[in-house]
Design a protein around this motif. Structure first.
Motif, short mmCIF file in Angstrom:
data_model
loop_
_atom_site.label_atom_id
_atom_site.label_comp_id
_atom_site.label_asym_id
_atom_site.label_seq_id
_atom_site.Cartn_x
_atom_site.Cartn_y
_atom_site.Cartn_z
N VAL A 392 0.84 -1.20 0.00
CA VAL A 392 0.00 0.00 0.00
C VAL A 392 0.87 1.25 0.00
O VAL A 392 0.64 2.20 -0.76
CB VAL A 392 -0.93 -0.01 1.23
N VAL A 393 1.89 1.26 0.84
CA VAL A 393 2.78 2.42 0.95
C VAL A 393 3.59 2.60 -0.33
O VAL A 393 3.84 3.73 -0.76
CB VAL A 393 3.70 2.27 2.18
N ARG A 394 3.99 1.51 -0.94
CA ARG A 394 4.74 1.60 -2.20
C ARG A 394 3.87 2.26 -3.28
O ARG A 394 4.35 3.13 -4.02
CB ARG A 394 5.18 0.21 -2.66
N TYR A 395 2.62 1.85 -3.38
CA TYR A 395 1.71 2.45 -4.36
C TYR A 395 1.54 3.95 -4.10
O TYR A 395 1.58 4.77 -5.03
CB TYR A 395 0.35 1.75 -4.28
N ALA A 396 1.37 4.30 -2.83
CA ALA A 396 1.20 5.71 -2.48
C ALA A 396 2.44 6.53 -2.80
O ALA A 396 2.35 7.69 -3.22
CB ALA A 396 0.86 5.83 -0.99
#
Length: 440
Positions: A392-396
């Motif tokens: 999730v953090v990578r996508y953000a």
């Protein structure tokens, strides 16, 4: 003050150290941003912690911008010496404040202390720019672009040293608060060197140009305000991604993003020493056109990089793009509007600082919104597994970087038109302060 009282070489070292100090501070903030998020803001509001750390980092640029706005108008009154002493004080007080915040219990009070501490370092940063830029312009009126680029080469040098020290502190498992002591050393040395040096008058004062003439010069020259507006976007392309890099790229690439910032800064340190020969061939405005093109491409490629090798390749393109932006924008104004004095250069820095104040929280907001979207809702973030949270953090992180990739590309038509107009007239020649410029 006579010319024989001025040690030009020593003052240039003072200027280099002052820029080195603010570069060091930039790296330290990038180093500790993940720690501030994890140790303070995640515990206060996990769903909005990136926005909160973005606002905290952004307030540094507010202090920077405000000092430039008012300090550049006051530097002729209080003198370069007092302005640089204030900058050292700001860094000492800001570092001590962050050390105090680290020892406080989590709550509204610690938020306030962090904000005030970062604001103080921002005020010190602005005081450096308010004094050092007009000082170098006064010391080397015949080669402003070259000398200002070399002066600002010490900004990335400070980032390299601060970044490597930060990585070492982290690798050895030492408390992140040690980064604060890294700021104290150059601040104390700078204060000693400034206190024991004699400083010149600014170029405008030495030429006998009054405050009224300075303001009239800026108001009657529309082209100055075009460059002023451009500074908002060039600063956003350079400084916002640099301050955000450790949070974002650490998640995208799976390595410490600060290492990329160190690499890009080392590249910038070398390249800025060759600004003079480049400008002689394509002009300052031509250099800005090429820089904006490379910066836009580099930022987009950074958001797509998924391995360390690709990240370093993309960072090289971005670094080449942003390398000359800040000092060359200052030099363009110093060469075209010398009667604008320290105020003209200060207004440019103010534009750059306020740009980041808006852009960093915006990047944080995009990060948080993308994080919530990928998780299926902000309320589900706390229940995610470590593996799911990592994705999730990578996508953000990708989304937040792509959001600024278009910014420098917006300036291509502006710099392109001015560049072509200059070439049509046989090339732009720097104005001499004793000869009022032709209104544009």
């Amino acid at each position: 003050m006579t010319n024989t009282d001025i040690n030009r070489k020593r003052l240039y070292y003072v200027g280099n150290l002052s820029i080195f100090m603010i570069g060091l501070g930039f790296a330290v903030r990038a180093n500790i941003a993940p720690n501030l998020q994890a140790d303070i803001y995640d515990k206060i509001d996990l769903a909005n912690s990136a926005s909160m750390v973005g606002e905290a980092l952004g307030i540094t640029f507010t202090g920077f911008a405000l000092t430039l706005l008012f300090g550049s108008a006051l530097v002729d009154f209080i003198g370069m010496k007092r302005m640089l002493l204030l900058s050292a004080l700001g860094y000492v007080a800001g570092a001590l404040g962050l050390l105090a915040a680290a020892a406080m219990p989590i709550g509204p009070s610690v938020e306030t202390v962090v904000l005030v501490s970062l604001l103080l370092t921002g005020l010190g940063w602005g005081a450096v720019e308010a004094a050092s830029n007009p000082m170098v312009a006064a010391l080397y009126p015949e080669e402003k672009t070259h000398r200002l680029n070399i002066l600002h080469a010490w900004w990335p040098a400070g980032i390299v040293v601060g970044g490597l020290l930060g990585v070492s502190i982290s690798a050895m498992g030492l408390p992140w608060e040690i980064n604060m002591f890294v700021l104290l050393v150059p601040a104390v040395v700078l204060a000693w060197m400034v206190a024991s040096s004699a400083f010149p008058e600014t170029e405008r004062v030495a030429a006998g140009v009054s405050y009224g003439e300075m303001f009239t010069e800026l108001l009657k020259r529309p082209l100055f305000w075009v460059f002023w507006a451009c500074m908002f976007l060039t600063a956003a392309a350079e400084l916002a991604p640099g301050q955000w890099v450790n949070i974002a790229l650490s998640n995208i690439v799976g390595m410490q993003g600060i290492l990329l910032l160190v690499y890009v800064s080392a590249l910038m340190f070398v390249m800025r020493h060759f600004a003079g020969p480049i400008v002689e061939r394509i002009s300052s405005v031509g250099l800005m056109f090429v820089s904006c093109l490379a910066a836009g491409i580099g930022l987009y490629l950074l958001s797509l990089a998924d391995t360390p090798l690709l990240a370093f390749a993309a960072a090289t393109v971005w670094g080449i793009g942003v390398c000359y932006m800040w000092p060359t924008m200052l030099a363009i104004v110093a060469e075209r509007f010398p009667r604008g004095g320290a105020m003209a250069m200060g207004l440019m820095g103010f534009a750059g600082g306020m740009s980041i104040q808006f852009v960093l929280p915006r990047m944080g907001g995009i990060f948080d919104a993308a994080k919530a979207q990928a998780a299926g809702g902000a309320d589900k973030l706390a229940s995610l597994s470590p593996e799911a949270m990592s994705e999730v953090v990578r996508y953000a992180s990708v989304e937040s970087f792509q959001s600024v990739a278009y910014v420098p590309l917006m300036l291509l038509p502006v710099f392109g038109i001015i560049w072509l107009f200059d070439r049509k007239r046989g090339g732009h020649q720097p104005e001499v302060i004793g000869e009022p410029g032709t209104p544009q």
